[in-house]
Design an enzyme around this catalytic site. Structure first.
Site, short mmCIF file in Angstrom:
data_model
loop_
_atom_site.label_atom_id
_atom_site.label_comp_id
_atom_site.label_asym_id
_atom_site.label_seq_id
_atom_site.Cartn_x
_atom_site.Cartn_y
_atom_site.Cartn_z
N ASP A 128 -9.99 31.29 -38.58
CA ASP A 128 -10.09 32.72 -38.93
C ASP A 128 -10.07 33.63 -37.71
OD1 ASP A 128 -10.14 32.18 -41.61
OD2 ASP A 128 -12.32 32.23 -41.78
N LYS A 134 -15.82 12.65 -23.93
CA LYS A 134 -15.73 12.81 -22.48
C LYS A 134 -16.64 13.94 -22.02
CE LYS A 134 -11.36 11.31 -23.71
NZ LYS A 134 -10.82 11.30 -25.08
N HIS A 194 -15.29 7.54 -27.39
CA HIS A 194 -14.10 8.32 -27.08
C HIS A 194 -14.43 9.69 -26.49
CE1 HIS A 194 -10.18 10.36 -28.25
NE2 HIS A 194 -9.78 9.34 -27.53
N LYS A 241 -6.82 18.53 -28.29
CA LYS A 241 -7.39 18.58 -29.63
C LYS A 241 -8.14 19.90 -29.77
CE LYS A 241 -8.07 14.16 -27.81
NZ LYS A 241 -6.88 13.49 -28.16
N ASP A 276 -25.39 18.38 -11.64
CA ASP A 276 -26.69 19.04 -11.40
C ASP A 276 -27.28 19.64 -12.67
OD1 ASP A 276 -26.73 18.32 -8.75
OD2 ASP A 276 -26.01 20.24 -7.99
N HIS A 304 -1.80 15.75 -26.14
CA HIS A 304 -3.06 15.04 -26.16
C HIS A 304 -4.25 15.97 -26.40
CE1 HIS A 304 -6.32 12.26 -24.70
NE2 HIS A 304 -5.54 11.40 -25.32
#
Length: 506
Positions: A409, A161, A159, A404, A166, A402
């Protein structure tokens, strides 16, 4: 007969698979990107430069321009890669890069590649492009059958990504490569978030990519799929994706990529970067086989960071299934007077109602502990006239959350692919960055203060202890005693699924 059947459902031997690795820095540092990045990084020893990619068009334009500027290598790791408007445009740029000698390695999870075998196989035949699949299915058109013959392996998906060019610049976060993740469609879209980075953390990402690329869960597509047509491969590689150049969305995104000065700014040290100690958190690829040690997984590291919160915790996740252990952690923090705010999708906004079934059962206990819960609203006419503040991810009307992210703190910010659910913790492999930047961490807190309270339902308990959804709409305050903007059938489905012991798989 049974033996022959089971044999036909087994993956081929991996003995013929050749390992490959990121190009040495002696090569990549000589590129335009590598040279510019090395010069900037030298001024900030031990730190990585990060840039939040909040705007969906800019998130796409940055990828296009990085591919266009690539001189030696492009390494891509994705859960979803579609051949739609944005996916086709980006794939065509990859082919052009390969045509000029750039080595392209494309690693995809196999769960979402149904119907793409011929195109991916043709890409793989290019001398400078290699396509590999994570935990591939032997039965190509009926992948559901793999869950019957090999459930434990088939249920574990890649999952994370990453998008690295380079060995000098990388992008990670929540976005897959498809129109819905870049706002390039009139249909369902996602509000998402990525982060671009240069500096030491890029080396960590490259090592992570190599570990996955050469892992026992990964197979080149030519070992999994054989074209039915013996003449397949004779057509130009550029013809493998449908032409998308004459529609409104493709034209807008091509224009955005052309007009953007992203690459120029990056090379000229004009791109606004936040320099901070940045650590990659990721799962060992052996998690895809159920063999990774707990110490080699992302969630225990993220859980530890969250457990150390002393003042505030802001959590953004599209799919929230805290489980009993997660609820106890949050309640312990709340008991220490840690101010906790959580944003997730409402039932009306989520694309996966079944996941909502695993979340709904914990809401009352979280609210009783003093934790603030917000659920993104799917529609709001007044928002069309509001302009998104710089640095925030879009919470546009008609979108589903979507992104996350976690801010701890006001000091640390995590951005990645990890959903706060058992699937991300136990089954999927995930990746993200922990960025020690008060500036960026505070931005997420300010997002709650300035935008979330306007664009989400605030959940609370009434005097009888029942759930109530509160909506602030211009001059009005509206109150609901059931999931707003949902049908009886959708609510009934969620209620029924919540009775089943399926949280581990969600």
């Amino acid at each position: 007969m049974a033996t022959l059947f089971l044999t036909a459902c087994q993956l081929p031997p991996r003995a013929s698979i050749e390992e490959s690795y990121a190009l040495p820095t002696s090569i990549t540092k000589a590129t335009t990107l590598g040279s510019a990045v090395a010069e900037q990084t030298a001024q900030h020893p031990g730190q990585s430069g990060v840039h939040i990619l909040a705007d969906s068009q800019q998130a796409f334009a940055s990828r296009i321009q990085l591919v266009q500027g690539a001189e030696q290598s492009i390494d891509l790791q994705y859960y979803i890669w579609r051949f739609d408007n944005t996916g086709s445009l980006l794939t065509n740029e990859l082919v052009k890069a390969a045509d000029r000698g750039v080595r392209v390695r494309l690693l995809l999870d196999d769960f979402e590649t149904t119907g793409m075998d011929a195109q991916l196989s043709r890409l793989h035949q290019h001398a400078n492009i290699e396509v590999r699949l994570f935990n591939p299915f032997v039965m190509r058109s009926q992948k559901w059958f793999g869950f019957i013959t090999d459930l434990d392996r088939a249920n574990r998906r890649m999952h994370g990504k990453t998008f690295t060019v380079d060995s000098s610049v990388t992008i990670t976060g929540g976005r897959n490569i498809a129109d819905a993740y870049f706002g390039a469609t009139d249909e369902f879209i996602f509000s998402d978030l990525d982060v671009l980075a240069i500096g030491p953390v890029v080396d960590d990402v490259q090592q992570e990519f190599d570990a996955y690329w050469n892992s026992k869960s990964v197979y080149p597509i030519d070992l999994i799929y054989t074209p039915d047509d013996p003449l397949a491969g004779s057509e130009p590689v550029s013809a493998i994706v449908r032409s998308r150049s004459n529609n409104e969305h493709a034209g807008k995104y091509k224009a955005a990529a052309t007009e953007s000065r992203f690459l120029e700014k990056l090379v000229k040290n004009e791109l606004q970067l936040t320099w901070a100690s940045t650590r990659m958190l990721s799962d060992d690829p052996r998690k895809g086989l159920g063999k990774a040690r707990d110490s080699a997984q992302l969630y225990p590291q993220l859980e530890q960071a969250i457990s150390e919160a002393q003042q505030s915790l802001y959590l953004v996740t599209p799919y929230l299934i805290p489980t009993a252990s997660g609820v106890e952690i949050l309640k312990t923090l709340a008991a220490r007077d840690v101010d906790i705010s959580i944003l997730t999708n409402s039932l009306a906004a989520t694309d996966l109602a079944i996941v909502y079934a695993g979340y709904g059962k914990w809401r009352q206990e979280l609210l009783e502990a003093g934790i603030k819960l917000y659920e993104l609203r799917p529609t709001d006419a007044q928002l069309d006239e509001e302009q998104e503040p710089a640095g925030s991810f879009s919470l546009s009307p008609g979108s589903s959350l979507h992104a996350k992210a976690v801010a701890i703190d006001g000091q640390k910010l995590f951005i990645g692919s990890f959903n706060f659910d058992p699937r991300s913790a136990n089954l999927n492999t995930e990746l993200g960055f922990m960025i020690e930047s008060p500036e960026l961490a505070r931005d997420l807190g300010q997002l709650f203060d300035s935008r979330v309270r306007k664009r989400a339902y605030r959940l609370t308990l009434d005097e009888q202890g029942d759930l109530v959804w509160i909506e602030h709409q211009q001059e009005q305050v509206l109150t609901y005693n059931k999931d707003p903007e949902t049908s009886w059938c959708r609510r009934s489905y969620v209620w029924f699924m919540s009775l089943l012991p399926i949280d581990y798989f969600l």
